[in-house]
Motif scaffolding. Structure first.
Motif, short mmCIF file in Angstrom:
data_model
loop_
_atom_site.label_atom_id
_atom_site.label_comp_id
_atom_site.label_asym_id
_atom_site.label_seq_id
_atom_site.Cartn_x
_atom_site.Cartn_y
_atom_site.Cartn_z
N SER A 50 0.81 -1.22 0.00
CA SER A 50 0.00 0.00 0.00
C SER A 50 0.84 1.26 0.00
CB SER A 50 -0.95 0.00 1.19
OG SER A 50 -0.32 -0.44 2.34
N SER A 105 -16.08 -6.29 -1.76
CA SER A 105 -15.76 -5.13 -2.59
C SER A 105 -14.58 -5.50 -3.48
CB SER A 105 -15.42 -3.94 -1.69
OG SER A 105 -14.22 -4.22 -1.00
N TYR A 107 -11.71 -4.19 -3.56
CA TYR A 107 -10.50 -4.19 -2.72
C TYR A 107 -10.43 -5.49 -1.90
CZ TYR A 107 -7.16 -2.77 0.85
OH TYR A 107 -6.08 -2.72 1.69
N GLU A 110 -9.52 -8.39 -4.15
CA GLU A 110 -8.10 -8.39 -4.48
C GLU A 110 -7.27 -8.94 -3.33
OE1 GLU A 110 -4.44 -5.36 -5.57
OE2 GLU A 110 -6.45 -4.55 -5.33
N LYS A 111 -7.61 -8.55 -2.10
CA LYS A 111 -6.89 -9.06 -0.93
C LYS A 111 -7.12 -10.57 -0.78
CE LYS A 111 -5.03 -5.33 0.75
NZ LYS A 111 -3.60 -5.14 0.76
#
Length: 166
Positions: A50, A105, A107, A110-111
């Protein structure tokens, strides 16, 4: 005068292959580098993705290289990995049910895919791993300490980013 044994022997000569003793000092740095590569491949995507402009999948070859450095040619029994495989199956079922009732979501997806890819690669390589050694643990500790220093440096450079969050 003739020799007593005039017959020629038809027995094949016996060749005994003596395996050289494995020198543990030869594998010290290989084990340490393997441990460092495993830490880079499995920890750094979550620590630095990040704040550093490096994609998470670019760390995956390090995890694979760490596993390849410790790979044995003979496959060990997969019995000890059965609890880990069952745990992974339970996690996948739980994640599948959670996504069915409450979609993730982008995000979160993706995680989830990131954890699935890195963890799957680590589990696949574990089937061929040599037993754990102190040198492997030492390499992991060294790089985790270096990761702590790098993370503190990133937090110091980006102080305003971390100061604004609760």
């Amino acid at each position: 005068m003739m020799p007593l044994n005039t017959q020629r022997s038809t027995a094949t000569p016996i060749h005994i292959y003596v395996r050289p003793v494995d020198d543990p000092a030869r594998h010290v740095w290989r084990e340490r580098i393997a441990g460092a590569c495993m830490v880079i491949g499995l920890c750094w995507p979550f620590l630095f993705s990040s704040v550093l402009p490096v994609r998470w999948w670019m760390f995956l070859p390090f995890a694979l290289l760490g596993g390849l450095l410790r790979m044995r040619l003979s496959r060990r029994s997969l019995g000890p990995l059965l609890p880990l495989a069952l745990f992974a199956l339970v996690l996948l079922l739980y994640a599948g049910m959670a996504m069915a009732f409450n979609p993730l979501s982008p995000y979160g997806m993706e995680k989830f895919l990131r954890v699935f890819a890195l963890g799957g690669a680590a589990c696949a390589i574990m089937a061929f791993q040599a037993p754990l050694t102190e040198e492997l643990a030492r390499g992991m500790r060294w790089l985790l300490a270096a990761s702590l220093v790098i993370a503190a440096g990133i937090a110091g450079v980006n102080y305003e980013l971390f100061a604004e969050t609760d």
